[in-house]
Design a protein around this motif. Structure first.
Motif, short mmCIF file in Angstrom:
data_model
loop_
_atom_site.label_atom_id
_atom_site.label_comp_id
_atom_site.label_asym_id
_atom_site.label_seq_id
_atom_site.Cartn_x
_atom_site.Cartn_y
_atom_site.Cartn_z
N LEU A 145 -10.31 -9.64 -5.99
CA LEU A 145 -9.49 -8.85 -5.06
C LEU A 145 -9.51 -7.38 -5.45
O LEU A 145 -9.53 -6.49 -4.59
N MET A 146 -9.50 -7.09 -6.75
CA MET A 146 -9.59 -5.71 -7.20
C MET A 146 -10.98 -5.15 -6.94
O MET A 146 -11.14 -4.00 -6.50
N THR A 147 -12.01 -5.95 -7.19
CA THR A 147 -13.37 -5.50 -6.91
C THR A 147 -13.54 -5.20 -5.43
O THR A 147 -14.13 -4.19 -5.04
N ALA A 148 -13.00 -6.07 -4.57
CA ALA A 148 -13.09 -5.86 -3.13
C ALA A 148 -12.29 -4.63 -2.70
O ALA A 148 -12.74 -3.86 -1.84
N TYR A 149 -11.12 -4.44 -3.31
CA TYR A 149 -10.30 -3.27 -2.98
C TYR A 149 -11.06 -1.98 -3.28
O TYR A 149 -11.08 -1.06 -2.46
N HIS A 160 -7.93 2.29 -11.11
CA HIS A 160 -7.29 1.97 -9.83
C HIS A 160 -6.02 1.15 -10.04
O HIS A 160 -5.02 1.32 -9.34
N ALA A 161 -6.06 0.23 -11.01
CA ALA A 161 -4.88 -0.57 -11.29
C ALA A 161 -3.70 0.31 -11.68
O ALA A 161 -2.56 0.10 -11.24
N ILE A 187 0.26 -6.90 -5.63
CA ILE A 187 0.19 -5.47 -5.35
C ILE A 187 -1.17 -5.09 -4.76
O ILE A 187 -1.25 -4.38 -3.75
N VAL A 188 -2.25 -5.57 -5.38
CA VAL A 188 -3.57 -5.21 -4.87
C VAL A 188 -3.85 -5.92 -3.54
O VAL A 188 -4.53 -5.37 -2.66
#
Length: 382
Positions: free
Chosen positions: A65-69, A147-148, A178-179
């Motif tokens: 999900l973070m990679t996609a964000y 980004h986090a 959150i993400v």
């Protein structure tokens, strides 16, 4: 001079004659068979239910999900394009675990890799994306941590783009929510990818592992995860009657359990809560008196939509008051804070939000400013 207080009695169902209304009775949330979980309103960010939500745990493929964000962030900036042809490296090709089955040396459109990452949870597609954006997966992990921090994810540290087991790679249910919320609210144009049930690449058709996409028509995302250390995890989102909720469930015992436990949390949230839009961006709530200006009043309202998460029975029984600054003097720029709105009672304030000038007001001429100062002086005597 006391702060000007205006009671709002007709705006969007918020009434002032219900201050003494009986509070809603809401049962305790269900207890889930999971290590950690959270229920969040996607539009307001309000947390409705949480259990060990800030415990640092291996996130498995929820990491994606973070990679996609970040991918969607870079797309929005124009630094990359969905039509980019991404060269598949040997490292990406050799990735174990869930795969999209991309071949080394081939050039694959970025959008295809995004589908492989999101729908199939392909580790190979994910590494290829990370390398395309940052040059290497380790450099991409640095970007993830930056980004986090910007998103306010306080309990996460990433060392890879996939969630493949690694030391010092962890996150929390709260941070994953959150993400997920950022993905939904910031990049809605790409969000339909998370609802795709199947994706075929290299003549291999694979299903999305999110069982709720088949069971609940209101569910349209987001991502599953599983490793031996992490257990079975699921970040899910659904929308019903204008309310969108996000659940993150980590550390369940099976594929079935992560789906059923997430469903319990979603059903509870939709049964007892709703997102209410109280005011719209640009909505005028007052014409405030201006001193020393080229005009005597200024339109006051909101810079953004005002949303709040409320128990369903309370949605029409909350008072709201508008508290304006006591002396508003020109010049005034659009966006200047001129007061605030307070929703709720003294014992239960649900929301406070600034109200701002919706139009500019220039200074008046010399005699206008002098006259207003004299008038204001005598008003303050009484």
């Amino acid at each position: 001079m006391k702060r000007l207080l205006i009671i709002l009695s007709v705006f969007l169902g918020i009434t002032t004659n219900a201050v003494h209304a009986e509070p809603s009775l809401i049962p305790a949330p269900p207890e889930l068979a999971a290590s950690s979980y959270i229920l969040m309103d996607a539009y307001t960010g309000d947390i409705l239910v949480s259990h060990n939500a800030d415990e640092k745990l291996p996130p498995a493929s929820l990491t994606k999900l973070m990679t996609a964000y970040i991918t969607e962030y870079e797309l929005a900036r124009g630094d990359i394009s969905v039509d980019d042809k991404v060269t598949i490296s040997e490292k990406a090709w050799r990735m174990k675990g869930s795969r999209t089955f991309v071949r080394e040396g081939t050039r694959v459109p970025l959008m295809t890799l995004m589908q492989g990452m999101i729908v199939q949870s392909g580790n190979d597609a994910t590494v290829a994306i990370a390398e395309h954006i940052a040059g290497s997966e380790s450099a991409f992990a640095d970007l993830m941590n930056q980004h986090a921090k910007l998103l306010g994810m306080k309990g996460s540290h990433f060392v890879n783009a996939t969630g493949y087991p690694a030391d010092d790679h962890y996150s929390t249910a709260h941070d994953i929510a959150i993400v997920a919320r950022a993905t939904i609210t910031q990049f809605p144009e790409n969000y339909p990818l998370y609802a795709e049930k199947y994706f075929t690449y290299n003549n291999i058709r694979q299903p999305n592992r999110n069982r709720l996409l088949w069971r609940d028509k209101s569910v349209d995302g987001l991502k599953t995860g599983h490793t031996e250390a992490a257990g079975f995890c699921l970040a899910a989102s659904a929308v019903r009657n204008g309310t969108r909720l996000i659940t993150v469930v980590m550390g369940t015992k099976s594929d079935e359990a992560r789906a059923s436990e997430s469903q319990k949390l979603l059903d509870y949230g939709f049964r007892y809560y709703e997102t209410r839009k109280l005011y719209s961006r640009g909505q005028v709530v007052n014409d405030a008196r201006v001193w020393g200006g080229s005009q005597n009043t200024v339109k006051v309202g909101f810079a953004d939509d005002v949303l709040v998460t409320l128990p369903r029975q309370d949605a029409d029984s909350l008072p709201a008051s508008l508290q304006m600054n006591p002396e508003i003097e020109a010049p005034i720029k659009v966006g200047d804070v001129l007061g605030k709105i307070v929703v709720g009672t003294a014992d239960n304030i649900v929301l406070e939000r600034n109200v701002v000038a919706l139009e500019p007001v220039e200074q008046g001429g010399f005699f206008k400013r002098m006259f207003d100062k004299i008038k204001l002086f005598f008003m303050n005597l009484f």
